[in-house]
Scaffold this motif. Sequence first.
Motif, PDB file in Angstrom:
ATOM      1  N   SER A 183       1.121  -0.834  -0.023  1.00 30.54           N
ATOM      2  CA  SER A 183       0.152  -0.026   0.166  1.00 30.54           C
ATOM      3  C   SER A 183       1.100   1.212   0.210  1.00 30.54           C
ATOM      4  N   GLY A 184       0.254   2.253   0.244  1.00 33.60           N
ATOM      5  CA  GLY A 184       0.435   3.778  -0.348  1.00 33.60           C
ATOM      6  C   GLY A 184       1.897   3.562   0.923  1.00 33.60           C
ATOM      7  N   GLY A 185       1.349   3.249   1.713  1.00 36.72           N
ATOM      8  CA  GLY A 185       2.276   3.207   3.787  1.00 36.72           C
ATOM      9  C   GLY A 185       2.858   3.235   3.703  1.00 36.72           C
ATOM     10  N   GLN A 186       2.870   1.389   3.049  1.00 36.03           N
ATOM     11  CA  GLN A 186       4.611   0.427   3.507  1.00 36.03           C
ATOM     12  C   GLN A 186       5.324   1.388   2.170  1.00 36.03           C
ATOM     13  N   ARG A 187       4.525   1.505   1.412  1.00 32.53           N
ATOM     14  CA  ARG A 187       5.633   2.130   0.247  1.00 32.53           C
ATOM     15  C   ARG A 187       6.369   2.866   0.688  1.00 32.53           C
ATOM     16  N   GLN A 188       6.145   4.117   1.730  1.00 29.08           N
ATOM     17  CA  GLN A 188       6.639   5.080   1.980  1.00 29.08           C
ATOM     18  C   GLN A 188       7.474   4.865   2.900  1.00 29.08           C
ATOM     19  N   ARG A 189       6.872   3.837   3.753  1.00 26.86           N
ATOM     20  CA  ARG A 189       7.944   3.170   4.809  1.00 26.86           C
ATOM     21  C   ARG A 189       9.504   2.669   4.414  1.00 26.86           C
ATOM     22  N   ILE A 190       8.966   1.981   2.913  1.00 27.22           N
ATOM     23  CA  ILE A 190      10.005   1.446   1.837  1.00 27.22           C
ATOM     24  C   ILE A 190      11.043   2.401   1.756  1.00 27.22           C
ATOM     25  N   SER A 191      11.015   3.551   0.680  1.00 27.66           N
ATOM     26  CA  SER A 191      11.821   4.644   0.516  1.00 27.66           C
ATOM     27  C   SER A 191      11.997   5.081   1.774  1.00 27.66           C
ATOM     28  N   ILE A 192      11.879   4.868   3.332  1.00 28.81           N
ATOM     29  CA  ILE A 192      12.586   5.354   4.319  1.00 28.81           C
ATOM     30  C   ILE A 192      13.525   4.685   4.584  1.00 28.81           C
ATOM     31  N   ALA A 193      13.525   3.465   5.151  1.00 32.65           N
ATOM     32  CA  ALA A 193      14.024   2.515   4.907  1.00 32.65           C
ATOM     33  C   ALA A 193      15.895   2.554   3.534  1.00 32.65           C
ATOM     34  N   ARG A 194      14.574   2.523   2.840  1.00 33.89           N
ATOM     35  CA  ARG A 194      16.127   2.871   1.880  1.00 33.89           C
ATOM     36  C   ARG A 194      16.601   3.993   1.598  1.00 33.89           C
ATOM     37  N   ALA A 195      15.878   4.915   2.151  1.00 35.44           N
ATOM     38  CA  ALA A 195      16.916   6.422   2.094  1.00 35.44           C
ATOM     39  C   ALA A 195      17.792   5.915   3.494  1.00 35.44           C
ATOM     40  N   LEU A 196      18.104   5.730   4.966  1.00 35.36           N
ATOM     41  CA  LEU A 196      18.601   5.068   5.976  1.00 35.36           C
ATOM     42  C   LEU A 196      19.736   3.687   5.887  1.00 35.36           C
ATOM     43  N   ALA A 197      19.375   3.178   4.321  1.00 35.23           N
ATOM     44  CA  ALA A 197      20.061   2.065   4.626  1.00 35.23           C
ATOM     45  C   ALA A 197      21.350   2.786   3.781  1.00 35.23           C
ATOM     46  N   SER A 198      21.508   4.390   3.672  1.00 34.12           N
ATOM     47  CA  SER A 198      22.764   4.848   3.021  1.00 34.12           C
ATOM     48  C   SER A 198      22.830   5.546   4.051  1.00 34.12           C
ATOM     49  N   GLU A 199      23.294   5.411   5.390  1.00 36.97           N
ATOM     50  CA  GLU A 199      23.173   5.892   6.511  1.00 36.97           C
ATOM     51  C   GLU A 199      23.108   7.303   6.978  1.00 36.97           C
ATOM     52  N   ALA A 200      21.853   7.475   6.505  1.00 35.99           N
ATOM     53  CA  ALA A 200      22.011   9.041   6.387  1.00 35.99           C
ATOM     54  C   ALA A 200      21.593   9.844   7.464  1.00 35.99           C
ATOM     55  N   GLU A 201      22.087  11.393   7.620  1.00 36.30           N
ATOM     56  CA  GLU A 201      21.947  12.233   8.950  1.00 36.30           C
ATOM     57  C   GLU A 201      20.467  13.229   8.883  1.00 36.30           C
ATOM     58  N   PHE A 202      19.895  12.948   7.847  1.00 34.82           N
ATOM     59  CA  PHE A 202      19.412  14.258   7.307  1.00 34.82           C
ATOM     60  C   PHE A 202      18.686  14.184   6.676  1.00 34.82           C
ATOM     61  N   LEU A 203      17.530  13.413   6.180  1.00 36.07           N
ATOM     62  CA  LEU A 203      15.883  13.535   5.692  1.00 36.07           C
ATOM     63  C   LEU A 203      15.395  14.484   5.063  1.00 36.07           C
ATOM     64  N   VAL A 204      15.273  14.606   3.878  1.00 36.82           N
ATOM     65  CA  VAL A 204      14.668  16.167   3.614  1.00 36.82           C
ATOM     66  C   VAL A 204      13.519  15.463   3.169  1.00 36.82           C
ATOM     67  N   CYS A 205      12.134  15.327   3.663  1.00 39.25           N
ATOM     68  CA  CYS A 205      10.977  14.936   3.338  1.00 39.25           C
ATOM     69  C   CYS A 205      10.234  15.822   2.405  1.00 39.25           C
ATOM     70  N   ASP A 206      10.086  16.019   1.180  1.00 42.95           N
ATOM     71  CA  ASP A 206       8.979  16.238   0.705  1.00 42.95           C
ATOM     72  C   ASP A 206       7.581  16.253   0.045  1.00 42.95           C
ATOM     73  N   GLU A 207       7.127  16.421   1.242  1.00 43.95           N
ATOM     74  CA  GLU A 207       5.341  15.914   1.357  1.00 43.95           C
ATOM     75  C   GLU A 207       5.489  14.918   1.495  1.00 43.95           C
ATOM     76  N   PRO A 208       5.787  14.560   2.594  1.00 48.13           N
ATOM     77  CA  PRO A 208       6.035  12.154   2.607  1.00 48.13           C
ATOM     78  C   PRO A 208       4.452  12.013   2.359  1.00 48.13           C
ATOM     79  N   THR A 209       3.748  12.655   3.068  1.00 49.91           N
ATOM     80  CA  THR A 209       2.025  12.453   3.445  1.00 49.91           C
ATOM     81  C   THR A 209       1.056  12.917   2.523  1.00 49.91           C
ATOM     82  N   SER A 210       1.329  12.984   1.773  1.00 55.34           N
ATOM     83  CA  SER A 210       0.436  13.403   0.577  1.00 55.34           C
ATOM     84  C   SER A 210      -0.388  13.409  -0.154  1.00 55.34           C
TER      85      SER A 210
END
Lengths: 356, 308
Positions: A183-210
Amino acid sequence: MKVLAETSAEPARSEARPAAKMPLLQVSHATKVFDVSPPWLTRVLGRAPRALLHAVEDVSFCIRRGETLGLVGESGCGKSTVARLIVGLYRLTSGSITYDGVDIATLASGRGDRTLRRKLQMIFQDPYASLNPRWRVADIVAEPIRAQRLARGRHAVAARIGELLTQVGLAPADGQKYPHQFSGGQRQRISIARALASEAEFLVCDEPTSALDVSVQAQVLNLMRELQQRLGLTYLFISHNLAVVHHVADRVGVMYLGRIVELADKRTLFAHPRHPYTRMLLDAIPDIAMSGKARTPVAGEVPNPLSPPSGCAFHPRCPFANDRCRTEIPALRADAQAEDALVACHAVEEDRIPQK
Amino acid sequence: MNARLVAALRLSWDSDVAYSFRHSPYAIVAAIVFVLFVGSAVFAPWVAPHNPFDLSQLDLSNSLKPPMWLPGGDPSFPLGTDDQGRDILSTILFGARISLAVGIASVLFSMVLGVALGLIAGYVGGSIDAFIMRVADVQLSFPAILIALLVDGLARALLPRSHESLAFYVLVLSIGVSGWVQYARTVRGTTLVEKNKEYVQAARLFGIHPLAIMARHVLPNVLGPVLVIATIHIATAIITEATLSFLGVGVPPTQPSLGTLIRIGNDFLFSGEWWVTLFPGIALVVMVLAINLLGDWLRDALNPRLRT
């Protein structure tokens, strides 16, 4: 229960960080101009002028480590451009962006700055377009790991993927599925996991829930807060939804036609909006307490950014505009009453706005 | 391993494309004809009743025999012989071999060139894009056959001695160069769309090299349309090759393709020996038609909008 945990954790968060005063990300006088001129031949034959779109004009703000800055504004006000400038998808026209003291805007998006660049990642708006539909989730999450060799060997990568998927509330076995099975929400979780995979410290969230169902929005937002606390992440949270920003942000910036018009602590901004535009936005929020207060809908439309109004860009819609507003661009300066609130408005500066 | 193979076969049998193939009679017929042509072309030395290029087997007393069912026909030459006593059926099989080889090789060449240029134009954009696409526009204003003639003529002028031995490669190059534009345009369009997808932008943020992004994210999306164009292009390339050979600038007469055979037979058309040119002509038409039908079917099968 989650909400309780958050409120109790909040003061602890700000105390636990002694270096919190030092900004992690500093954007100063960032300007982005897009050349949207018609093709050369059309310009020469049709005598059409060059068209320059000032998407972001002289925007300055800083974000401290572990903080969430919300950025709100109507469609087309330059929020997303700011996001893309920070992560390096667009090049600055002028100004500078420093991350952890290093100027990242002048660095080429090539090789040398990889280690620094990968610490800034982005969560995109559309969870259906941000995952390659042909790839399995495990491969999607592994992409940054493999690209930057953050884990070596098949087992190490697989273990890391499982860990990341668990972290965002999915099962490691979900890695074998394709994005369309979520679902959309689960996909957004996958996006977050992918961003975290690169050991990110700073996340720019461009309307992540709209793009998500309202019922799922809170889940994703709470996940993001949870991760922030656990991993010490810093967010730039872009949204046009004031309720969402109120939920996640520590400080809020309001953008109008490429400029920041008000930047203040969340509580200050929501309790005492200063700029007429901020007031207008807040007045339009439905009153759940049903106090009977009449809602004022946001009046007027965003002007054409190709030919912005003279002076303060908001003056055609502003009930307090005078001649000075029509000629002079207001600068973002600290408000007289509250030091932590920055406002760009002549009327506020001259104290022309009647208190409610 | 075996079980995996079976599973993979099972999966491809159940796929959408396979389903559409099983339910399309004309695609099945076209595929059978095409496979027959390819098979007999590849195995021509074993299938053909004679070797038309073995001079020791040729006998001038066998020249210009009519097909076997006509008076004067010889059962060992089912479709008759040409003026040098070569068996028409055998020359068709060997000729189809060369026609198909030129067609497929030149399509591969155009495809690689066109896909690469299209990807670069779409992904890099700016003046490189403008340059590549203007070159494509200019080239498109010339007929393909003219460009092929030009390249062929250039090669002849530059390599006068070794032309005989290089004729095949020159032909592939000239037909290939004249066909890349279609691939480049299609690929560029898809690339422009894909480039702005958020997953491509995310990949950029991970610091993935642009070439890797093109190969892993963009290329899979363009393969479908490219495959369709390539199939139909094989037919066009074979026709172009036949035309060039008919005009006498293709492969040398010692290694005749279908086009060369038609040209040779053309000289006998008015003296009554129609079979010398008619049978290679029919072979060419049937082969090209089969490929075109396959291409049409593939286009429908791969088009998600036509799926029901």
